[in-house]
Write an enzyme that holds these catalytic residues in place. Structure first.
Site, PDB file in Angstrom:
ATOM      1  N   ASP A   1      -2.658  -0.436 -11.206  1.00 27.24           N
ATOM      2  CA  ASP A   1      -1.357   0.325 -10.788  1.00 27.24           C
ATOM      3  C   ASP A   1      -0.615   0.934 -11.894  1.00 27.24           C
ATOM      4  O   ASP A   1       0.280   1.840 -11.640  1.00 27.24           O
ATOM      5  CB  ASP A   1      -0.701  -0.636  -9.983  1.00 27.24           C
ATOM      6  CG  ASP A   1       0.338   0.151  -8.849  1.00 27.24           C
ATOM      7  OD1 ASP A   1       0.251   1.400  -8.896  1.00 27.24           O
ATOM      8  OD2 ASP A   1       1.092  -0.312  -8.065  1.00 27.24           O
TER       9      ASP A   1
ATOM     10  N   LYS B   1      -1.402  -1.112  -3.787  1.00 27.12           N
ATOM     11  CA  LYS B   1      -0.293  -1.401  -3.391  1.00 27.12           C
ATOM     12  C   LYS B   1      -0.062  -2.177  -2.241  1.00 27.12           C
ATOM     13  O   LYS B   1      -0.788  -1.515  -1.356  1.00 27.12           O
ATOM     14  CB  LYS B   1       0.600   0.102  -3.564  1.00 27.12           C
ATOM     15  CG  LYS B   1       0.957   0.452  -5.027  1.00 27.12           C
ATOM     16  CD  LYS B   1       1.705   1.858  -4.926  1.00 27.12           C
ATOM     17  CE  LYS B   1       1.856   2.321  -6.124  1.00 27.12           C
ATOM     18  NZ  LYS B   1       2.819   1.841  -7.109  1.00 27.12           N
TER      19      LYS B   1
ATOM     20  N   LYS C   1       3.732  13.346 -15.847  1.00 23.99           N
ATOM     21  CA  LYS C   1       2.901  12.689 -15.121  1.00 23.99           C
ATOM     22  C   LYS C   1       2.496  13.306 -13.816  1.00 23.99           C
ATOM     23  O   LYS C   1       3.267  13.454 -12.921  1.00 23.99           O
ATOM     24  CB  LYS C   1       3.564  11.240 -14.657  1.00 23.99           C
ATOM     25  CG  LYS C   1       2.471  10.261 -14.044  1.00 23.99           C
ATOM     26  CD  LYS C   1       3.126   8.969 -13.535  1.00 23.99           C
ATOM     27  CE  LYS C   1       2.284   8.067 -12.692  1.00 23.99           C
ATOM     28  NZ  LYS C   1       2.964   6.779 -12.214  1.00 23.99           N
TER      29      LYS C   1
ATOM     30  N   ARG D   1       0.861   5.492 -17.489  1.00 24.71           N
ATOM     31  CA  ARG D   1       0.988   5.544 -18.765  1.00 24.71           C
ATOM     32  C   ARG D   1      -0.408   5.745 -19.401  1.00 24.71           C
ATOM     33  O   ARG D   1      -0.573   6.343 -20.668  1.00 24.71           O
ATOM     34  CB  ARG D   1       1.342   4.168 -19.254  1.00 24.71           C
ATOM     35  CG  ARG D   1       0.644   2.898 -18.913  1.00 24.71           C
ATOM     36  CD  ARG D   1       1.252   1.686 -18.800  1.00 24.71           C
ATOM     37  NE  ARG D   1       2.554   1.511 -17.867  1.00 24.71           N
ATOM     38  CZ  ARG D   1       3.267   0.391 -17.769  1.00 24.71           C
ATOM     39  NH1 ARG D   1       3.053  -0.561 -18.523  1.00 24.71           N
ATOM     40  NH2 ARG D   1       3.969   0.342 -16.697  1.00 24.71           N
TER      41      ARG D   1
ATOM     42  N   ASP E   1      -0.930   8.045  -5.715  1.00 23.71           N
ATOM     43  CA  ASP E   1      -1.175   6.559  -6.390  1.00 23.71           C
ATOM     44  C   ASP E   1      -1.258   5.464  -5.271  1.00 23.71           C
ATOM     45  O   ASP E   1       0.005   4.950  -4.796  1.00 23.71           O
ATOM     46  CB  ASP E   1       0.090   6.361  -7.398  1.00 23.71           C
ATOM     47  CG  ASP E   1       0.151   5.108  -8.115  1.00 23.71           C
ATOM     48  OD1 ASP E   1      -1.138   4.523  -8.008  1.00 23.71           O
ATOM     49  OD2 ASP E   1       0.905   4.576  -8.805  1.00 23.71           O
TER      50      ASP E   1
ATOM     51  N   ASP F   1       4.119  10.864  -6.789  1.00 29.50           N
ATOM     52  CA  ASP F   1       3.793  10.591  -8.178  1.00 29.50           C
ATOM     53  C   ASP F   1       3.607  11.483  -8.824  1.00 29.50           C
ATOM     54  O   ASP F   1       3.057  11.153 -10.146  1.00 29.50           O
ATOM     55  CB  ASP F   1       2.794   9.146  -7.965  1.00 29.50           C
ATOM     56  CG  ASP F   1       3.172   8.116  -9.178  1.00 29.50           C
ATOM     57  OD1 ASP F   1       4.333   8.074  -9.569  1.00 29.50           O
ATOM     58  OD2 ASP F   1       2.007   7.472  -9.379  1.00 29.50           O
TER      59      ASP F   1
HETATM   60  N1  BES Z   1       4.050   5.357  -9.460  1.00 29.40           N
HETATM   61  C1  BES Z   1       4.239   3.798  -9.644  1.00 29.40           C
HETATM   62  C2  BES Z   1       5.835   3.648 -10.142  1.00 29.40           C
HETATM   63  C3  BES Z   1       6.759   4.008  -8.943  1.00 29.40           C
HETATM   64  C4  BES Z   1       7.385   3.062  -8.267  1.00 29.40           C
HETATM   65  C5  BES Z   1       7.089   5.143  -8.626  1.00 29.40           C
HETATM   66  C6  BES Z   1       8.439   3.164  -7.369  1.00 29.40           C
HETATM   67  C7  BES Z   1       8.212   5.356  -7.674  1.00 29.40           C
HETATM   68  C8  BES Z   1       8.779   4.633  -7.070  1.00 29.40           C
HETATM   69  C9  BES Z   1       3.626   3.373 -11.065  1.00 29.40           C
HETATM   70  O1  BES Z   1       2.201   3.916 -11.179  1.00 29.40           O
HETATM   71  C10 BES Z   1       3.225   2.065 -10.654  1.00 29.40           C
HETATM   72  O2  BES Z   1       2.642   1.508  -9.937  1.00 29.40           O
HETATM   73  N2  BES Z   1       3.677   1.168 -11.653  1.00 29.40           N
HETATM   74  C11 BES Z   1       3.806  -0.210 -11.642  1.00 29.40           C
HETATM   75  C12 BES Z   1       3.790  -0.731 -13.002  1.00 29.40           C
HETATM   76  C13 BES Z   1       3.382  -2.222 -12.966  1.00 29.40           C
HETATM   77  C14 BES Z   1       1.911  -2.449 -12.455  1.00 29.40           C
HETATM   78  C15 BES Z   1       3.646  -2.729 -14.464  1.00 29.40           C
HETATM   79  C16 BES Z   1       5.101  -0.853 -10.874  1.00 29.40           C
HETATM   80  O3  BES Z   1       6.094  -0.232 -11.109  1.00 29.40           O
HETATM   81  O4  BES Z   1       5.045  -1.756 -10.143  1.00 29.40           O
HETATM   82 ZN    ZN Z   2       2.003   5.881 -10.583  1.00 33.19          ZN
HETATM   83 ZN    ZN Z   3       0.730   2.812 -10.040  1.00 31.21          ZN
END
Ligand code: BES
Ligand code: ZN
Ligand code: ZN
Length: 505
Positions: A353, A283, A271, A357, A276, A294
Site C-alpha cells: 500500500d 485497505k 503521483k 513512493r 489504490d 490517488d
Molecule cells: N494513497 C495512500 C495515501 C492516502 C491516504 C491518500 C488517505 C489519501 C487519503 C497511500 O498510497 C497509502 O496507502 N499510504 C499508506 C502508507 C503506509 C502503508 C506506510 C498509508 O498512509 O497508510
Molecule cells: Zn496511494
Molecule cells: Zn497505497
C-alpha cells in the site's frame, strides 16, 4: 463558462438578475453603493440590521428588490476583517465571492453584477483582484454531475458577470480576470479527472488526456511511454505496482518551453495511481472509497501544464507523471519483493500500500538524470499520516532547501493552496533502512512520522545538490469541508500553487 465585462456605471443602471455586494467586517457601505442598493430595494438597510448582517466572515444575506421593472436578487456577503494577515484577507474575499455564487445558484440566477471592493483596501491590486475573483468563481461553479440523470439536480455553470470597479482599474482588472479564468478552468479540469470513476480514468485514459491538453500548443509537447518502454527504461517501481492490474501503466512527460533555452528549468512530478486498493496489503473498505483520487498529484501537474501553455511563464517546465493502478492479483507485487528503480537503487516492499513512493522514485530519478532543473517539485497523495498530522487545509511540505520551500510557502499564501512544512531532520532517515535492500518502502513503526519518513524514502532518488520539494497532498485533495468554493469531491489542490510559483519564479 463565465462571460465577464467591466463597468463603472451605477449598479442599478446595469441589467442583471442578481446584484452582489461584498462587505467587510463592521464597515459601512461606500455612499455610492448604498445609494444604488437603496434604489433597488429601499428597505435593504432594515433587512441587514434585522438579520444582524455585519460583513463578518461567512455571513450572507439575500433579499429581493426591483430593477428595470424586474424582480432581482440582492446578495450581501461578508468577507471578515481587513486587519488580518494578507493571505487571510484574500481568503475571506474568496469565500465571500463563492458564497454569493452559491446563493445565485440556489436562486437559479444566471446574470450577476458584482460590486468589487477597492483593491487597495484588500492590500492588493486590480490585476490580482480580477484574477482571484474569476478563479474563485470558476471553482465555485464546478459540479461533477455528468452522471446524474435527473436534470433538476444539475447546476448551472454559465454566468454573465459584470464587475463594477473604478474605470482606471478596468484594464488591469480585465487582464487579471482572464488569467483567473485560465487558472480556474485548469483547477476544475484537475478536479474532473479526480472525480471521474476509476473505471473511466484508467492510466491509458489519463495519458490520453495529457496528449489532448498538449495537442493545440506548439510550445507544449507530450510523450507517452507504454509498458514496454517502461520495462526497457528500467522503471522497476512503476512496473511492480502495475503488476496486479490488467490495465497497463503509462509514463507521461509533458514539456513546456518558454522560448528561452537559458531560462530556469523546473520539473514537476505527480503521483498518478488511478486507483489504490492497497494491493495485497489491502485497505479496509472505509479507507478505499476515496482511492480513485490517488492520481490527484498527476491531475494537478497536468492541469498546471494546461494553464501555463496559455499564461506563458518565463521558465521551462517538464511534467513527469507515472500512471498505474494498484490492485491485487496473481501477478501482483508481494510484501518481500525487492525492486530495482530507474537509478539502480533497490527497495524492499514491506507494504504494497506504500506504492506511491515506488512510482515516484522512478519518476524523480528520471527527472534528475534528464534535466538540469533549478528545482524539482512533486505532488502526491502519499500518506494518511500527513492528513492525520495537518488535517484538510494544509498540504505537508518536506524539503531541505529553504530558499525553494520558502518560495513554495509564499506561493501557497498568495494562491490559497497553503502548505505547512514538516520536520525533515536526518534523524528520521534511519526509519526507512532495509536489511535486504538499499531502502525500505515503509518507515519502521516505532519512528512514526509517516509523511516525513516517506520523504526520506524519496530522497534516495534526487541528488543531494538538486533543490527539491515534496508535497504530500493526501489530506487536501478530496472532500475538504467548509470551503464554499469546493464541493464534496476533488479540490484540484496544487494547480493554483504551481501556477503562482511558476509565474513568479
Ligand atoms: N494513497 C495512500 C495515501 C492516502 C491516504 C491518500 C488517505 C489519501 C487519503 C497511500 O498510497 C497509502 O496507502 N499510504 C499508506 C502508507 C503506509 C502503508 C506506510 C498509508 O498512509 O497508510
Ligand atoms: Zn496511494
Ligand atoms: Zn497505497
Amino acid at each position: 463558462m463565465i462571460d465577464f465585462t467591466c463597468s463603472h456605471e451605477p449598479l442599478s443602471s446595469i441589467t442583471a438578475q442578481a446584484y452582489v455586494v461584498v462587505c467587510n467586517d463592521g464597515a459601512e457601505l461606500p455612499r455610492d453603493v448604498a445609494e444604488e442598493c437603496y434604489k433597488i430595494y429601499p428597505h435593504y438597510q432594515a433587512v441587514l440590521e434585522r438579520r444582524k448582517f455585519k460583513g463578518k466572515a461567512g455571513q450572507s444575506c439575500a433579499m429581493t428588490g426591483e430593477a428595470h421593472g424586474e424582480s432581482v436578487a440582492m446578495i450581501f456577503v461578508g468577507m471578515g476583517s481587513l486587519s488580518q494577515q494578507p493571505e487571510d484577507i484574500m481568503e475571506g474575499y474568496r469565500r465571500a465571492v463563492s458564497k454569493a455564487i452559491r446563493e445565485a445558484e440556489c436562486q437559479k440566477v444566471e446574470s450577476i453584477v458584482l460590486a468589487l471592493p477597492t483593491p487597495a483596501a484588500l492590500g492588493t491590486d486590480a490585476w490580482n483582484l480580477g484574477k482571484e475573483t474569476l478563479c474563485t468563481m470558476y471553482m465555485t461553479a464546478y459540479h461533477f454531475d455528468t452522471f446524474i440523470t435527473d436534470e433538476s439536480r444539475r447546476h448551472a455553470d454559465r454566468y454573465d458577470l459584470t464587475l463594477v470597479a473604478h474605470q482606471h482599474d478596468h484594464d488591469a482588472l480585465a487582464k487579471g480576470a482572464e488569467v483567473g479564468q485560465r487558472i480556474g478552468h485548469a483547477v476544475n479540469q484537475a478536479r474532473d479527472w479526480c472525480d471521474l470513476p476509476p473505471a473511466c480514468l484508467t492510466p491509458s485514459a489519463l495519458a490520453e488526456q495529457a496528449e489532448k491538453i498538449a495537442a493545440p500548443h506548439d510550445h507544449l509537447t507530450c510523450k507517452v511511454f507504454d509498458k514496454k518502454d517502461i520495462l526497457e527504461m528500467g522503471m522497476g517501481g512503476l512496473i511492480a505496482v502495475s503488476q496486479g492490474s490488467d490495465q497497463e501503466p503509462r509514463f507521461v512527460i509533458m514539456e513546456y518551453s518558454c522560448g528561452d533555452k537559458n531560462a530556469p528549468h523546473v520539473s514537476l512530478v505527480g503521483k498518478g495511481v488511478t486507483f489504490d486498493s492497497g494491493g495485497l496489503s489491502i485497505k479496509p473498505a472505509h479507507a478505499m472509497d476515496e482511492m480513485k483520487d490517488d492520481m490527484a498529484g498527476a491531475a494537478s501537474v497536468i492541469a498546471t501544464m494546461q494553464a501555463v501553455a496559455y499564461l506563458k511563464p518565463k521558465v521551462n517546465i517538464a511534467a513527469l507523471v507515472p500512471m498505474t493502478e494498484n490492485l491485487l492479483g496473481g501477478s501482483a507485487m508481494k510484501p518481500g519483493d525487492i525492486i530495482r528503480h530507474y537509478n539502480g537503487i533497490t527497495s524492499e516492499v514491506k507494504n504494497t500500500d506504500a506504492e506511491g513512493r515506488l512510482i515516484l522514485a522512478d519518476a524523480l530519478a528520471y527527472a534528475s538524470e534528464k534535466y538540469s532543473s533549478a528545482a524539482i517539485l512533486d505532488a502526491a497523495t502519499l500518506t494518511g499520516a500527513c492528513q492525520a498530522a495537518l488535517g484538510k487545509f494544509y498540504a505537508g511540505m518536506v524539503s531541505k532547501y529553504d530558499d525553494l520551500s520558502d518560495k513554495v510557502q509564499q506561493a501557497g499564501k498568495r494562491s490559497g493552496d497553503q502548505v505547512w512544512k514538516l520536520p525533515f531532520h536526518e534523524d528520521y532517515r534511519i526509519a526507512v533502512r532495509s536489511t535486504v535492500a538499499d531502502v525500505c518502502n515503509i518507515g519502521e513503526r516505532r519512528y512514526h512520522a509517516g509523511a516525513t519518513t516517506a520523504g526520506f524514502f524519496l530522497s534516495h532518488f534526487v541528488p543531494e545538490d538538486t533543490p527539491w520539494v515534496h508535497l504530500d497532498i493526501a489530506g487536501v485533495s478530496f472532500n475538504v469541508p467548509n470551503r464554499p468554493y469546493y464541493r464534496p469531491g476533488a479540490t484540484g489542490f496544487g494547480v493554483r500553487l504551481f501556477v503562482d510559483l511558476l509565474m513568479n519564479w
